[in-house]
Motif scaffolding. Structure first.
Motif, PDB file in Angstrom:
ATOM      1  N   TYR A 180       7.308   2.961  11.275  1.00  0.00           N
ATOM      2  CA  TYR A 180       7.043   2.349  10.661  1.00  0.00           C
ATOM      3  C   TYR A 180       6.548   2.278   9.096  1.00  0.00           C
ATOM      4  O   TYR A 180       7.642   1.811   8.086  1.00  0.00           O
ATOM      5  N   TYR A 181       5.475   3.895   9.024  1.00  0.00           N
ATOM      6  CA  TYR A 181       5.320   3.613   7.869  1.00  0.00           C
ATOM      7  C   TYR A 181       6.629   4.849   7.249  1.00  0.00           C
ATOM      8  O   TYR A 181       6.509   4.643   5.837  1.00  0.00           O
TER       9      TYR A 181
ATOM     10  N   TYR B 285       3.599   8.516   3.809  1.00  0.00           N
ATOM     11  CA  TYR B 285       3.676   7.957   5.025  1.00  0.00           C
ATOM     12  C   TYR B 285       2.863   8.343   5.179  1.00  0.00           C
ATOM     13  O   TYR B 285       2.718   8.652   6.570  1.00  0.00           O
ATOM     14  N   ASP B 286       1.475   9.364   5.355  1.00  0.00           N
ATOM     15  CA  ASP B 286       0.822   9.987   6.348  1.00  0.00           C
ATOM     16  C   ASP B 286      -0.544   8.759   6.847  1.00  0.00           C
ATOM     17  O   ASP B 286      -1.063   7.633   6.831  1.00  0.00           O
TER      18      ASP B 286
ATOM     19  N   VAL C 200       0.902  -0.817  -0.037  1.00  0.00           N
ATOM     20  CA  VAL C 200      -0.081  -0.263  -0.129  1.00  0.00           C
ATOM     21  C   VAL C 200       1.044   0.994   0.298  1.00  0.00           C
ATOM     22  O   VAL C 200       0.477   2.442  -1.014  1.00  0.00           O
ATOM     23  N   ILE C 201       1.564   1.372   0.786  1.00  0.00           N
ATOM     24  CA  ILE C 201       2.707   2.474   0.637  1.00  0.00           C
ATOM     25  C   ILE C 201       3.640   2.399  -0.417  1.00  0.00           C
ATOM     26  O   ILE C 201       3.844   4.053  -0.711  1.00  0.00           O
TER      27      ILE C 201
ATOM     28  N   PRO D  74       3.209  18.398   2.411  1.00  0.00           N
ATOM     29  CA  PRO D  74       4.293  18.307   3.461  1.00  0.00           C
ATOM     30  C   PRO D  74       3.638  18.637   5.142  1.00  0.00           C
ATOM     31  O   PRO D  74       4.144  19.041   5.867  1.00  0.00           O
ATOM     32  N   TYR D  75       2.464  18.209   5.364  1.00  0.00           N
ATOM     33  CA  TYR D  75       2.220  17.993   6.721  1.00  0.00           C
ATOM     34  C   TYR D  75       0.715  16.626   7.404  1.00  0.00           C
ATOM     35  O   TYR D  75       0.394  15.867   6.713  1.00  0.00           O
ATOM     36  N   PHE D  76       0.901  15.836   8.553  1.00  0.00           N
ATOM     37  CA  PHE D  76       0.165  14.869   8.402  1.00  0.00           C
ATOM     38  C   PHE D  76      -1.285  15.068   8.598  1.00  0.00           C
ATOM     39  O   PHE D  76      -1.341  16.289   9.461  1.00  0.00           O
TER      40      PHE D  76
END
Length: 551
Positions: free
Chosen positions: A511-512, A328-329, A321-322, A528-530
């Motif tokens: 982990y992600y 990495y959100d 999936v990643i 840019p941000y979570f």
């Protein structure tokens, strides 16, 4: 859903670089073509096709006898292509919805041409007569496009960033400037005699919330806001029936997907489609989504498919999936696992290829639970528009990549230009949560219409990653346990040294990030941000951590 890829001004033979185009084969499993451009040094266009409209003449790169100097590759659907053909007397030679892009570019120029397109798209035009390359992307960025450009005149374009790795020869992949084309924008480049590119300009052709400039078949507006919502939403779904492949719908049993499914079934009956609508739901054993979707399916009379996945299957899918998401959100990855697995099922176990889904409704209609905490209607409106501007990095990205990974095409009627623009024109006070219910106006617009049972129409919001959870143990808890076993305390304590940008604060986030860096080293600034809820004191994006959800 297709995959496009191009290079301009390469310093080495493009036959070497062309291997990179196969990194996006999953986007177009039906056919493949790659073409060198005559008289242009080391310039090449590549295309992986998922055939949806005009199976015979719709192959790309597209080039017409009437405009032999214009080459087009694009990924998308232009829903008003027949209207454009009539309005501008385009004399199209195919039934392919993308052909008007070429005609409009020649007649109107790049910015005006893009503004006339009712649909979703990412396109690359090469104009060999005027030595120009034009890139364009739809308003919400529903179709992806990445670019790689350096000062030596090398330009590369791809539907996904992974297809651009290994192409830059002046700098390493880690330092190569790979970035997305901004939604709602075009970019123009000059191409010299050696095929080298030079950036000329970037223009925004459509802003979120602005009514589009093209003609449409949408019903005229009335003084009745709820009637307008119903009419424009139905028009948004109806135009998305444009396909020569089977159309189905993701169905979680929540408001958004249920409204899409209900309207799809209604319009499919009116258009007398030759097949029953298939709906698809997924969850862990005893998940609330599975039960709710079953209720909706029975009410609508769809051919329903349920996918029960195990915790092990979900955890095993995370790395893939990643890789496909290129992010990495935290919340995006959590929610993508179920969507990735159900897309796999649809691809392998059904003949449905076009999938309608409810993405965009939460951002547009203030459906996230944290909107209950909005200090004012105006603040809620600002947040809603901010979410829509950034949607291409979060839920839109999730919808595109998880379905494209399995050769499916996703369509999202809530992000229809006309519907969304009208909805944002309604008073902020009327769009905020009311009576403790998020998306109140949207629910009220369809109340007592018979389109859905009230128990579904007024079902409280659940995040996708929460709704697929088992009653015994949530997907949230399963992921936490797994990540706690993968990452030790010392690693997390040293996270800021290894990852100074968007430093992971939890073991799940670490982990992600570690998996992301394995495939996309030093590309952390793509995010840019979570994604996090606003106006709430929480360190985690899951709806389960919010007080209103538990109540």
């Amino acid at each position: 859903m297709c995959g496009i890829w191009a290079v301009f001004g390469s310093d080495e033979d493009v036959s070497v670089q062309c291997n990179a185009v196969h990194k996006i084969t999953h986007r177009g499993p039906d056919a493949f073509r790659i073409e060198n451009i005559n008289h242009f040094t080391n310039c090449c266009l590549g295309f992986h096709r998922l055939a949806i409209v005009d199976d015979i003449k719709g192959m790309q790169p597209m080039r017409l006898y009437t405009y032999p100097n214009i080459w087009l590759i694009y990924n998308g659907e232009i829903y008003n292509h027949e209207l454009l053909e009539k309005e501008y007397d385009l004399q199209c030679s195919t039934t392919c919805d993308g052909e008007p892009i070429i005609h409009l570019y020649d007649k109107l120029g790049p910015e005006m041409a893009a503004s006339q397109l009712d649909g979703v798209f990412a396109f690359c035009i090469l104009d060999t007569a005027n030595r120009k390359v034009i890139l364009g992307r739809d308003t919400y960025g529903i179709r992806p496009m990445f670019k790689l450009y350096n000062d030596n005149g090398f330009l590369a374009v791809c539907s996904e960033a992974k297809g651009l790795f290994g192409l830059s020869h002046t700098v390493s992949d880690a330092k190569a400037k790979i970035e997305p084309l901004l939604p709602g924008h075009i970019e123009v480049y000059d191409i010299d005699m050696n095929g080298k590119a030079k950036f000329l300009e970037r223009k925004r052709f459509h802003k979120i919330g602005d009514m589009p400039r093209y003609k449409s078949l949408a019903p005229a507006l009335t003084d009745d806001v709820k009637l307008n919502i119903r009419n424009l939403f139905e028009a948004a779904v109806k135009k998305r029936l444009m396909a020569e492949r089977r159309i189905g719908c993701l169905l979680s049993g929540g408001l958004d997907s249920s409204l899409v499914a209900a309207m799809l079934v209604k319009d499919a009956k009116e258009q007398k489609l030759s097949y029953p609508i298939q709906t698809f739901s997924i969850g862990l054993e005893s998940s609330p989504d599975i039960a709710a979707a079953r209720t909706v399916s029975k009410y609508l009379g769809t051919e329903h498919h349920e996918v029960i996945f195990t915790p092990e299957e979900g955890l095993d899918a995370i790395e893939k999936v990643i890789y496909h998401l290129e992010t990495y959100d935290i919340t995006t990855i959590r929610a993508s696992v179920g969507m990735y697995l159900i897309s796999k099922y649809i691809s392998e176990k059904s003949d449905t290829v076009v999938i309608l889904s409810g993405e965009g409704a939460d951002e547009l209609a203030q459906g996230y639970i944290y909107f209950h905490k909005s200090p004012s209607a105006e603040e809620g409106d600002i947040e809603s528009r901010r979410l829509l501007e950034d949607l291409y990095m979060y839920d839109v990205l999730r919808g595109d990549r998880t379905t494209a990974a399995w050769g499916l095409e996703i369509r999202v009627p809530f992000l229809d230009h006309i519907f969304s623009s009208y909805y944002l024109s309604i008073s902020p006070e009327d769009r905020r949560p009311m009576k403790g219910v998020e998306k109140y106006l949207l629910r009220a617009a369809f109340s007592d219409t018979g389109l859905l049972p009230n128990e579904i129409l007024w079902r409280p919001k659940e995040a996708f990653s929460d709704g697929i959870s088992s009653k015994a143990k949530s997907w949230f808890d399963i992921v936490q346990s797994h990540c706690n076993a993968q990452i030790n305390d010392d690693e997390l304590e040293q996270a800021a040294n290894l990852y100074p940008f968007n430093t992971p604060k939890t073991k799940e986030s670490y982990y992600y990030r570690r998996i992301f860096e394995k495939y996309y080293p030093n590309k952390a600034k793509w995010l840019p941000y979570f994604w996090m809820p606003k106006w709430c004191k929480t360190s985690d994006p899951s709806a389960r951590t919010l007080k209103h959800y538990k109540q």
